[in-house]
Enzyme design. Sequence first.
Site, PDB file in Angstrom:
ATOM      1  N   ASN A 100      35.838   1.858 -25.964  1.00 13.42           N
ATOM      2  CA  ASN A 100      35.605   0.526 -26.178  1.00 13.42           C
ATOM      3  C   ASN A 100      36.293   0.107 -24.582  1.00 13.42           C
ATOM      4  O   ASN A 100      37.773   0.565 -24.002  1.00 13.42           O
ATOM      5  CB  ASN A 100      36.737  -0.362 -27.299  1.00 13.42           C
TER       6      ASN A 100
ATOM      7  N   LYS B 296      37.407  -2.426 -22.919  1.00 16.11           N
ATOM      8  CA  LYS B 296      38.625  -3.452 -23.102  1.00 16.11           C
ATOM      9  C   LYS B 296      38.414  -3.840 -21.487  1.00 16.11           C
ATOM     10  O   LYS B 296      37.137  -4.445 -21.525  1.00 16.11           O
ATOM     11  CB  LYS B 296      40.098  -2.902 -22.750  1.00 16.11           C
TER      12      LYS B 296
ATOM     13  N   HIS C  62      38.809  -6.503 -33.471  1.00 17.71           N
ATOM     14  CA  HIS C  62      39.873  -5.665 -32.862  1.00 17.71           C
ATOM     15  C   HIS C  62      41.169  -6.478 -32.570  1.00 17.71           C
ATOM     16  O   HIS C  62      41.481  -7.838 -32.605  1.00 17.71           O
ATOM     17  CB  HIS C  62      39.559  -5.421 -30.939  1.00 17.71           C
TER      18      HIS C  62
ATOM     19  N   GLU D 104      43.206  -6.083 -30.829  1.00 15.75           N
ATOM     20  CA  GLU D 104      43.921  -6.804 -29.401  1.00 15.75           C
ATOM     21  C   GLU D 104      43.302  -8.717 -29.502  1.00 15.75           C
ATOM     22  O   GLU D 104      44.065  -9.146 -28.917  1.00 15.75           O
ATOM     23  CB  GLU D 104      43.814  -5.979 -28.229  1.00 15.75           C
TER      24      GLU D 104
ATOM     25  N   GLU E   4      42.077   1.767 -36.417  1.00 14.70           N
ATOM     26  CA  GLU E   4      43.146   1.614 -35.962  1.00 14.70           C
ATOM     27  C   GLU E   4      44.022   1.475 -35.650  1.00 14.70           C
ATOM     28  O   GLU E   4      44.562  -0.133 -36.013  1.00 14.70           O
ATOM     29  CB  GLU E   4      42.448   0.406 -34.430  1.00 14.70           C
TER      30      GLU E   4
ATOM     31  N   GLY F 105      46.538   2.504 -27.320  1.00 16.65           N
ATOM     32  CA  GLY F 105      46.931   3.103 -25.807  1.00 16.65           C
ATOM     33  C   GLY F 105      48.182   3.614 -25.944  1.00 16.65           C
ATOM     34  O   GLY F 105      49.510   3.361 -24.448  1.00 16.65           O
TER      35      GLY F 105
ATOM     36  N   SER G 191      44.529   6.427 -29.380  1.00 15.76           N
ATOM     37  CA  SER G 191      44.835   7.496 -28.265  1.00 15.76           C
ATOM     38  C   SER G 191      44.127   8.435 -28.665  1.00 15.76           C
ATOM     39  O   SER G 191      44.984   9.866 -28.606  1.00 15.76           O
ATOM     40  CB  SER G 191      46.856   7.491 -28.837  1.00 15.76           C
TER      41      SER G 191
END
Length: 250
Positions: free
Chosen positions: A10, A12, A95, A97, A167, A173, A213
């Site tokens: 991904n 991003k 996702h 985010e 996730e 991250g 991660s």
Amino acid sequence: MARKKIIAGNWKMNMTPSQAVALVNTLKPLVVNEDVDVVFCVPAIDIIPAMEAAKGTNIQIGAENMYFEEKGAYTGEISPAMLTDVGVKYVIIGHSERREYFAETDATVNKKVLKAFEHGITPIICCGETLTQREQGITIDFVRQQIKIAFLGVTAQQAATAVIAYEPIWAIGTGKVATTEQAEEVCKAIRDCICEIYDEATAETIRIQYGGSVSVSSAPELFAQPDIDGGLVGGASLKPDFGAIVNYNK
Ligand code: 13P
């Protein structure tokens, strides 16, 4: 039948179109592993150049988002037909985010999932708890709710082809990877939930990734778990490390 692993990057909001071409060219000799489906989910503007650069390789190019309407006055959005027209077969949906910064909800995730299936695009459906939810001991309840809403109206035949990415938000991250036991526990709970909604055969076929991660060192143990069928990789997918992650079993 054993499930084929699926390892997706991904990207991003990283990589301009020219950087995307350079990255695909760097990674293409490194991500060859016949045991694994390899997908690069890239920003919309990178899809076409990345696809050109990946032609003739095992890399499939996916999208990071898609709207749930066919077309019309939705400034800034990408429609499913825009994706299928250029050959996109995978799209990340929901996702964390997008949920956090772009107001996506379980309900919009469900609409997008249904729309993706309508167009023959495989959704990579994201779920996962916050650190507070984990500390409160409600991880599995929370993720089960996300899954149940995401799959409302989805047939068993469609569900069997879906990809779910577990996730945990606290692991994204942060360099704080979930332990193998934590990741396997939730991925198994997700599979059990799919079994409850549908049946054993659907649960045994659907692919469930871990994301958060993932690194060269953590990938082999994570991907060896019985209910973890690969990964959704952020930061490490932008580096040659992704080659080693895809070749986790070599
Ligand atoms: P990182 O691998 O950078 O933690 O990102 C995970 C992720 O959000 C993939 O979708």
